[in-house]
Design a protein around this motif. Sequence first.
Motif, short mmCIF file in Angstrom:
data_model
loop_
_atom_site.label_atom_id
_atom_site.label_comp_id
_atom_site.label_asym_id
_atom_site.label_seq_id
_atom_site.Cartn_x
_atom_site.Cartn_y
_atom_site.Cartn_z
N ALA A 256 -26.55 66.40 48.12
CA ALA A 256 -27.06 66.98 47.40
C ALA A 256 -27.27 68.53 47.01
O ALA A 256 -28.43 68.75 47.81
N THR A 257 -27.89 68.52 46.09
CA THR A 257 -27.78 70.32 46.05
C THR A 257 -29.19 69.88 44.01
O THR A 257 -28.66 68.75 43.67
N PRO A 258 -30.23 70.88 44.40
CA PRO A 258 -30.96 70.77 43.19
C PRO A 258 -29.88 71.11 41.45
O PRO A 258 -29.18 71.60 42.02
N ARG A 259 -30.50 70.39 40.39
CA ARG A 259 -29.29 70.87 39.28
C ARG A 259 -29.45 71.96 38.78
O ARG A 259 -28.11 72.84 38.49
N ASN A 260 -30.72 72.79 38.87
CA ASN A 260 -31.05 73.91 38.67
C ASN A 260 -30.25 74.78 40.15
O ASN A 260 -31.96 74.23 40.62
N ALA A 261 -29.67 75.08 40.06
CA ALA A 261 -28.96 75.49 41.30
C ALA A 261 -30.29 77.01 42.10
O ALA A 261 -30.15 77.34 42.68
N SER A 262 -31.23 77.04 40.46
CA SER A 262 -32.28 78.37 41.28
C SER A 262 -33.63 77.74 41.72
O SER A 262 -33.97 78.34 42.01
N ALA A 263 -33.54 76.45 41.36
CA ALA A 263 -35.11 75.40 41.16
C ALA A 263 -34.36 74.82 43.54
O ALA A 263 -33.80 75.52 43.52
N PRO A 264 -35.92 75.40 43.53
CA PRO A 264 -35.77 74.15 44.88
C PRO A 264 -36.15 72.82 44.70
O PRO A 264 -35.84 72.14 43.95
N PHE A 265 -35.15 72.33 46.58
CA PHE A 265 -34.79 71.15 46.08
C PHE A 265 -36.45 70.25 46.69
O PHE A 265 -36.36 70.85 47.78
N ILE A 266 -36.62 69.04 45.98
CA ILE A 266 -38.53 68.66 46.09
C ILE A 266 -37.71 66.94 46.28
O ILE A 266 -36.75 66.27 45.71
N ILE A 267 -38.68 66.77 47.31
CA ILE A 267 -38.45 65.17 47.20
C ILE A 267 -40.49 65.02 48.36
O ILE A 267 -40.42 65.74 49.04
N SER A 268 -40.87 64.26 47.45
CA SER A 268 -42.24 63.72 48.10
C SER A 268 -42.38 62.10 47.82
O SER A 268 -41.41 61.27 47.53
N TRP A 269 -42.83 61.78 49.00
CA TRP A 269 -43.62 60.69 48.81
C TRP A 269 -44.91 60.21 49.67
O TRP A 269 -45.63 61.56 50.35
N LYS A 270 -45.09 58.59 49.82
CA LYS A 270 -46.57 58.41 50.25
C LYS A 270 -46.67 57.89 51.26
O LYS A 270 -46.40 56.91 51.14
N PRO A 271 -46.91 57.96 52.51
CA PRO A 271 -47.04 57.16 53.99
C PRO A 271 -48.04 56.43 53.23
O PRO A 271 -48.70 56.52 52.94
N ILE A 272 -47.58 55.70 54.79
CA ILE A 272 -48.21 54.32 54.74
C ILE A 272 -49.28 54.22 56.22
O ILE A 272 -48.17 53.93 56.62
N PRO A 273 -49.85 54.26 56.47
CA PRO A 273 -51.16 54.59 55.48
C PRO A 273 -51.64 55.91 55.11
O PRO A 273 -50.71 56.65 56.39
N SER A 274 -52.78 56.75 53.81
CA SER A 274 -52.04 57.75 53.35
C SER A 274 -51.97 58.80 54.94
O SER A 274 -52.37 59.68 54.52
N ASP A 275 -53.78 58.60 55.57
CA ASP A 275 -53.56 59.35 56.48
C ASP A 275 -52.50 59.80 58.06
O ASP A 275 -52.82 59.93 58.81
N ALA A 276 -51.73 59.13 57.74
CA ALA A 276 -50.57 58.74 59.07
C ALA A 276 -50.04 59.83 59.34
O ALA A 276 -49.39 60.43 58.52
N GLU A 277 -49.72 60.03 60.62
CA GLU A 277 -48.86 61.61 60.99
C GLU A 277 -47.68 61.07 61.07
O GLU A 277 -46.74 59.53 60.85
N VAL A 278 -46.61 62.15 60.21
CA VAL A 278 -45.07 61.91 59.64
C VAL A 278 -45.27 62.24 60.71
O VAL A 278 -44.57 63.98 61.69
N TYR A 279 -43.21 62.33 61.40
CA TYR A 279 -42.70 62.71 62.11
C TYR A 279 -41.05 62.45 60.64
O TYR A 279 -40.56 62.17 60.50
#
Length: 585
Positions: A256-279
């Motif tokens: 996948a690429t951003p539909r707007n070619a000049s815009a950044p590709f963004i993915i966001s999510w909330k880990p469980i629990p919210s203060d968890a460390e992420v890999y």
Amino acid sequence: MVLSYVYYEMKCHLLLAMIGAFAVMVVAQKQEGFISLDCGFPIEESPYSDPSTGLTFTSDSTFIQTGKSARIEKQLNQNFRKPYLTLRYFPEGKRNCYSLNVNRGTNYLISLTFIYGNYDDLNVYPNFDLYLGPDKWRRIDMEGRSNGTKEEIIHIPRKNSLDICLVRTGTTSPIISAIELRPLRNDTYVTHSGSLRRSFRVYLSNSEREVRFADDMYDRIWTPFFSSRFTQITTNLNINTSDTFEVPKAALSSAATPRNASAPFIISWKPIPSDAEVYLYLHFAEIQTLQANETREFDIIMKGVFNQSGITPPKLERLTVFSAVPLQCDLDGCRLELVRTPKSTLPPLINALEAYTIIEFPQLETNSSDVVAIKNIKATYRLSKISWQGDPCLPQELSWENLGCSYANISTPPRIISLNLSASGLTGSISPILQNLAHIQELDLSNNSLTGSVPKFLANIKSLSLINLSGNNLTGSVPQNLLDREKEGLVLKLEGNPELCKISSCNPKDKKELLVLVIAPIASVLIAIVVVGLFLVFRKKKVPLDVHAPPSLPVAYVGHSKHSEPSFFLEKDKVYLFRGSRNDK
């Protein structure tokens, strides 16, 4: 001509059979080390090959001794794969555990599936706790989850056995549909500490197809993910994936690429629990044919905690970028951005993405030798105590009944220090396996039907301060070394064993020796009396008394005396009596 055709047909059938057998062998080899349990599936119909994946599933019956089998509502069958149509539920006991044989130190992907499917016609979704060994893994709340739920971690066992336990927390019965373990490479998904709990594993595609085995040799499940903000790119060309992570080609053949070619590709999510460390694990492959004047380059940014600059995906070859240390997202969650660099003519691209949170399993299990010993004791005496599942001592509130443990600290394995099997229906002899509980202080085997002798090895368990063997059918005598221990303070309870003696002379061998010692001197005296009596009888009847003889006469030959002593000998019922020296003529 007919014979030729038949021969040709036989050759074709033989070739097809060989190809089929080879295919089965290849699939079996690919599943080496896999554990695939269909919970609640009848053992007489096991194993079977899952039609949708080719994975071989077996019944869970040999891995757990409790619970009952059930099936989801028939009208739901079409919604789920075959391994998820049955389940095991646990209406009895606080904790019910599966015990699995694994390879210590091997990285495993462990996946559990829970589907309620209104198996009991009550339409009451269960909730319960899930444990991995002595540590709580997750709270499972099925409320509103008509399609079920799945829990997955990447974990390295510390022992060659692994306990997966379901713990009742309310009025509903815990359930489980499937247990799947897959060995991974030990040089992938490496953490500084703890295990990895999957947040998501996706490949960027508007397809509805889930990618897993046999496309993924480790049976990692890749879920399609797409958004109206993306543009999809696909390829039919071969992609080189033969390296460490071995991401399946099916998950890399789209991007996948951003539909707007000049815009950044963004993915966001909330880990469980919210203060968890992420890999994070980001997988890239250039699957678009670029012109000579085209360039794709971008930076990876995650709100200042993770930055990689100048990423250019290689053509038809996988590139994985991952966080070597855990990342901490802010209170709003995690936000990943792929930002096009100034010299790039094309927007950023991503093929697949994995995110995990750290989950700690800090508690050390009960000492391994104690665990082996108590499980052998359970098997030897065929004990069916429902609480005797999982770790014997941990967690403390779920420890085995009639078992006492010592607890030092979280980094020291507990030890078993007391065992109460009073009135437990024990039969047979006192098993030598008991001595393998090296730290046991109190042992209660009273009020059973134990037979045989009291074993000497009990005295060798130096930690023992109390032994209760009363109310059994033990025989023989108590070993002296155990009686000596009693003098040193050991409390030894033996009443209620009618054939058991607490003195060493009760031993049959000792009795025989004592009888010989008593009878031998008595017999000697009796023999002497009989000989004297016989002599007097013979002398009175057949020998005239010599009035000149002294009043006392020896009856034994005394050898060559120099003095004149009386002597006698018998010959043909006559008694010859001599006086004087034997040298007299």
